[in-house]
Structures are given as structure tokens and as C-alpha cells.
Design a protein around this motif. Sequence first.
Motif: not given
Length: 798
Positions: A482-485, A511-514
Motif C-alpha cells: 500500500v502507498g504511504c499516503s 509504499g509499505v509492505t503488505a
Amino acid sequence: MKINRRLVLLVTAPLTVAVAFSVLALAPETNQALQADRLTSMVEAADGASELASRLQRERAAATALVSGQSDAEAFRLRANATDESIAGFRSRTKGLSSVPGNAQRALDRIERFVEEMPGLRAQVRSGSSTVSALAFGYRIVIADLNSYRDGIAQADGVDADIADRIRAAAALSEAAEHTAQQQVTVMRAQAAGGFTTASQRTFDAGRMGYTESTGAMFDLGPGEWRTWLERTLSGAKALEARRLEDEIGRTGTGKDITVTPEEWQKASDDRQELLRSVEKRVDAAVLAQVSDVRATLIWTAGAEVALVVLTLVGVVVVAIRLGRVMVRRLRDLRNAAHEVAHSGLPAVMSELSQPGALRGATPEEVARRTGDPVRTTGEDEIGEVGEAFNAVHHEAVRLAAQQAHVHEQLAETLVGVARRGARLTAVMVSELDTVQRDEADPVRMKTLFALDHLAVRMERNTNNLLVLGGYGNARVRSADVGCSTVIVAAAQQIERFDRVSLGVIESGIGVTARAVHDVAHILAELLDNATRYSPPDKQVGVAVWRLADRAVIQIVDEGVGITAERRAVHNAALLEPQAGIGDVRSMGLHVVARLAARHGIVVELRDSSGPGTIAEVTLPAKVLALDLKEDQGPTPGALGNDVGYEAPRPITPPGPEGRRQPAGANARPGRDSTPVGAGVGTARTGHEGPRGGTAEREHGNTPAPHPVHDEPVSRVAGVSSSGLPVRKRRAPQQWPAAGRREGADQRPGAGAPRPSPRRRDSRQVSDVLAAYAQGINRSTNHRGRSAPDDNTERTEK
């Protein structure tokens, strides 16, 4: 005082008394030995003084012969070199002398001054600028000082009377030799002058009388064998020839020529001086041998007494050690065991029991028995009883710690159970709210339902806090990054005043890993909640994200009163090392953030802002980031709705032309009516929606204010929902004012007009500038051909 010190004191007290009396008894003997040693050194120096006096007498004779024309300069040079050798030997012997008597010390000082002035005297001899009388007087003074030193050492402390007499007898023999040497010089002067004068005749006669007096003093003070040595030595042909010439010269009257030639007189005088010097050497050797024997006797006596005392003391110590060895050893073992338990054993057991699941199903009594006894050597005496008591105390301490760990585990299980029940109840409440929202047309009631829906989101966050403190986490794992924003939007929707969160510079592609999405959102939610609670209600809380090498940095900036440096250091320490226990309820959010951050290697730090407020900096490591994610365009429909359970708030629009409510579909989730809620225990719920951004929040009285559409016609309607209401098109994902805007600034007419720049930059603006700077540096380093936009989030007006 420790028991071993008491035992040492018990032995030391009598030993100290014994040593004191032994020192008092040994002091005289030791002092006599030291005095004998010093006297031996002075006698050795006296032997050197006798040798130096003999060399000076010969040099004086050579100087007189050179000045009077009876000899050449080479003979004087040879005598001067021999004198220099004697001076070096004498200085080496007197260098380490100590406790020299006053007369002897003054004589040494005068001798040293003469040695320093001797080069000038020799220069006068070589140049012939001095008279024979002056030369003879100079040498006579230093020779008299040498004899005075020999006589002065007899006055040293601790010298035996017999030894003192012998030292004076040796000095008297040296004076006798000096009288004969003066006679030699007087005759040489008379021969050069053509006969005796009245003064020189008296000097010659005084020398003969002085020799007789000095030898008489030696016979009186010295032993009989010394007289025998002198008489036998002077009974030979050389001595008799010198005496015959002396008598012949003595019979010469005043003003008459001396019939004895200078060569005959010099040879006879030198022979007699050699004979006297041989006797002096024997006498000096006898004195030195006697002094050395006395010194050796005193040293051996003192050494024997010291050895006897030392052996006695050692014997007492050995006996004391043998008697107290067992007790001291057992006490030491008990002490070591106590130190081991206090400093390493018991703390290690406590640390192990503080970890979740440390008991592994064992009872506290079993854990205490498993640790064993720290003291293994016990006995029937008092020390053994102390060891057994210590084992009992250790057993009870471990049992109590295990019991406390058991209580903590039960409390953690209780918290987890309460959290799971709360999660199920929240899921039921959300399901009911979804059902009511689906058929609700009144905007006022719809606003209330949205408020309840947002309250459920916050309740679920508190429930997740309890799960984290209980050692659990979200049971669900996302299938995509998922994107950071989007994660920031999801985190903001979990706090009460989400409308005060302002997105700043967010670098694209981060982004952040799932597997870490839920925990990162939870961390940001706690930090955002803290920032909005402890900052002025009319101030925005800024959020900025940028890449830094292989990491990403998220900054949350508020404009509150801030915290002190000491308290900030305490908080940062707690964030760096999370507590193993349940934690303090008053700072539950801090413990939750610390545990979640430690789970993924995230670093959370509170920093001081350049202006008012505090900066919360979250550093995401490389294993948490998804840097190859496509450019983040903000939260999209369903991006966090179904998997994470968070959804951007959707505004409520006024009734449409048909007179029915038109729900704002800016962030509506397709198929919401059929989406289940409460998908899992301990996870973020599905389908939360916030109450933010709609006209219901900005209504005056009971009539909702119209939502600005900004010249968007009917094309904003995307379709019709299952209940027959029109569905609007999705708007931009950013639902909050841009960085630097005040809450409600875009609700006033003319909000689109440019505002004047502020007089000073607040902390959020500074954070945005730093983020943009870091972003530019990263892009320059990566050699990108084009510059990405500074802020990839759309800023739209509501």
C-alpha cells in the motif's frame, strides 16, 4: 565490617603490638649497624685522603724544584697528572657520604674549593710568576685540611673509643709525613737561596720537632704493633741516609752554603716519604679492617634479630590462617553465592520470567525448584544454617516472581479476551450502523450515524491496543503493498480530530509492505492522536514523508507547547526499548508504539521543533518499505477499505432535485451494502467511515449548508445505488487542507484566492522544506532525467 576483616583484625592487633615492641628493641642495633656502615664509608674516604695528601706533597716538591730551577716542567707535569687521578678517586669516595661530623664536613668543603682553584695555582708554577713561599703555603693548607678530615671522622656518632683512637693515630702518622715533606721543601728553598735564613732555619727545626711530636701521638693512641711497623720501616739504609743528610743540613749555620747537593737531598727525601707512605697504607688498612669487622658484626646481629622477629610473626600468621582457613573459605563461598544470585542469577531469572510465556505451563513451585539451590555447601554450624536460610529465601523469591508472572499472563489473557469481545461487539455495532445508513435519507441523522461510525473506528483502535499489550497483533495480512499516503489517511481516520491532519510533502513511490501496513497505520494513528490532543485546536498537524537512502522518514509536526528535554529523553528511551509487562495505562499509546515499532525494526523518536511544538519522526527500514511501488496517487476505492478496514471519510451532500438524500461517493466503497463487517478478531474492522468533510459538519442550525461543487455539473453523478439514490464520482483522495491552512479556511467565500504569505514559517513548513530538499537530493543522486512533483497528493478544496 566484614567477618574476614574482623578475623584479620583479631590477628593484627597482637601482631601490631609484637611488631611495635620488636621495632623498639631492634632500633638500637639497626642504628648502630647504619652508623658502622657510614663510618666504614668515611674511613674508605680517609684512605683516599691519605693518598691525595701524599700526591700533593710530591707535586709541591716538584713545583718548588721547577720554580727554583732545580727541575724541569716534565717532572711537574707527571706529578700533576698523578695528583689528578687521586683527586678523582677521592671525589668518588666522598660523593655518597652522609652524617659527616662538622669539622670533617668543613674540611671537605675547603678541599673542594682548593681543587677548583688548583688550575690557577699550577699555571703560576709553570709561568714562574709565584714565589716558592706562596706555592708552599697553598699546598700546605689543603694537605692540612686532608689531615683534619681524617682526624674529624673520629668524632662521628656511634664510633667506639678504641676505633676513634686508632683513627686519630692514623691521622697523627699523616701529620708526621707532612712535617718531613715540609722539611724537604724548606731545604730546597735554602739551597736555591744560597743558605738558611733565620726564618727558614726555624722552619726546618720546627719540622723536625713536629715529626717527633706526631710520631709520639701515634705511639700513644695506636696499638703497639703500629710502632713496631714504623721503627722497622725507618731502620733501613734509605731512612738512615735521609736522617744523616738531615743532621748534616741541620748543623749548617745561618748564611752558610749547604754542602748537600739538591739531587742528593731530593732522592733521600723521596725515599723517606715512600717509607712513611708504606706505613700509612698498613695503618689505614688496619683501621678499615677493624671498622669493617665491627660493621659486619652489627649488621649480622641486627639481621638475625630482624629475622627472628619476622619468623615469629610469620609463624603467628600461619597458625592464625590454619585455624581460620575453613571458616574464611566457607564464608567466602557463601558470599560468592550471594553475589552471584544478587547480581546475575536472580536478575536473569526475573528477566526470563518477565517474558511472555515464560512459565510454559509450569506452576510457580515447579519453577522455583527448577532453579536449584545457590549455596551447595552447608553444615551443622552457624555458617551452614545461614546457607540453608539463604537457599530458602532464594526459593521463595523465585516462587513469588513466577507467581507474579503467572498473574501477568492471566491479566494479559484477560485483556486479550476483553479486546476480542470488544472487537466482536464493535463489528456487530458497525453492521447495524451499515444497515441503518443504507436506508437513511435525513442528512441530520446521517451525520449522527457517521459520527457513531467514526467512534467505532476509535473504539476498535483501543481494542487493538489491548491486543498489542497482551502480546497479540492483527491476525490478517494484506495481499498487496500500500502507498504511504494511503496508510497515513487510514491512520488519520482512527483518531478523533482527523480533520486537523494536513498532508505536506509526500515523496512519490514510497509504499509499505503488505505485512506491515496495519502496524504502521496503528503507529501513525497513536502519534497523530497524541499530536492533535496536545496542540491548539485551531492548529493543523502536518505530515511529511521522504526517502533517505534505503529508508523512509515520516515526520508528524504539531504546534503545541512541546515537552522538556528530560521528559523527551524518557519517552525516547521507552520507545527504543519496550516494556515486557502490561505497561502503564496512562501511557498506553507509548507502550503500543514501542512494541509495534520493535516488531518491525522501526525507529520512533520525539524531537524538538525549531518553533513551538514537537516533531515525531518515524524511520521505516528497508524491510518495511516497498520502494518499487507505482507512483502513489492517494487512497483509491477499496485500497484500505476491505483489507485494512479503514476508509477515507465521505461527505454528505444536500437533498437532490428529487427531494431524497444524496450520499457523497467521494470515497464510497463499491458494494458496501453487501460487504461483511468484523471480518476477524484482533484486526482492523472492515467498512469504517469517518464523519469528516460533509456539509453535515458545517451546517448552521438544522439546515445543512450546501457543499461546494466548484462548477462541477451533473457529470459528477456516476450512477444509482441499490436504494435508488444517485452516486457521485470519486473526488481527490486528500480530504484535509494542505499544509499551512487553517481549519475551515476553505469554507469561507473566496477561499481559492491567494492568501498573503505568513510572517514566519511554522514548524510544519520547515518540515515540508526539509522533505523537499531531501527529495531533490535523492533524485539528483539517482540521475533521474525528469523531476517528479514535490507533492504527489492532490490538494482539493472541500
